[in-house]
Write an enzyme that holds these catalytic residues in place. Structure first.
Site: not given
Ligand code: FES
Length: 172
Positions: A34, A36, A59, A103
């Protein structure tokens, strides 16, 4: 599957948020699924993690994972902390919904990277470890051809991802 109570507790009141000044080790990782990001900083005394903090751009599940992994590592010896796995963090949170399992990939990885950075510094190796994940994410983002949330390929510049429906940040 819903979020467990433990996930919700750590999400609502995360522990150890922030960045340690003059840390002994820094671990920064990016989630290839994602995009992140998570950074963990540690202070080490007598081979033990005396203090640990995190900064996470991600998230709610990623924030709960960060909070849990820092709680699990605090006070542990470096050797014990290296044995913490992404799986054991997810288990300590009472599990994660299937579509949020990715995640949990950041927590232990960032911790282990911070510990490796500490060892590198001790041996006089460069202070900033190579940021493979970060580079990969930036390259993808700059190429503008993948959704930063679900990583679906975008055939053309679009305001929304056709797969996950999230708005795509537009280059200025
Ligand atoms: Fe990226 Fe959870 S959607 S770490």
């Amino acid at each position: 599957m819903q979020y467990s109570e433990t996930v919700m507790e750590h999400f609502k009141s995360p522990k150890n948020i922030g960045r340690i000044e003059n840390p002994d080790g820094i671990g920064e990782v990016g989630n290839p699924v994602c995009g992140d990001m998570m950074t963990i900083t540690i202070k080490v005394k007598d081979d033990r993690i005396e203090d640990i903090k995190f900064e996470t751009f991600g998230c709610g599940a990623a924030i709960a994972v960060s909070s849990m992994v820092t709680e699990m590592a605090k006070g542990k010896t470096l050797e014990e902390a290296m044995k913490i796995t992404n799986k054991s963090v997810a288990e300590s949170l009472g599990g994660l919904p299937k579509n949020k399992l990715h995640c949990s990939n950041l927590g232990a990885d960032a911790l282990h990277k911070a510990i490796m950075d500490y060892y590198n510094r001790k041996e006089g190796k460069p202070k900033e470890p190579k940021q493979f994940e970060k580079v990969e994410y930036i390259e993808k983002k700059e190429a503008g051809c993948h959704c930063p949330y679900c990583d679906a390929e975008l055939s053309e510049p679009a305001p929304f991802c056709k797969r996950c429906g999230k708005p795509i940040p537009q280059e200025k």
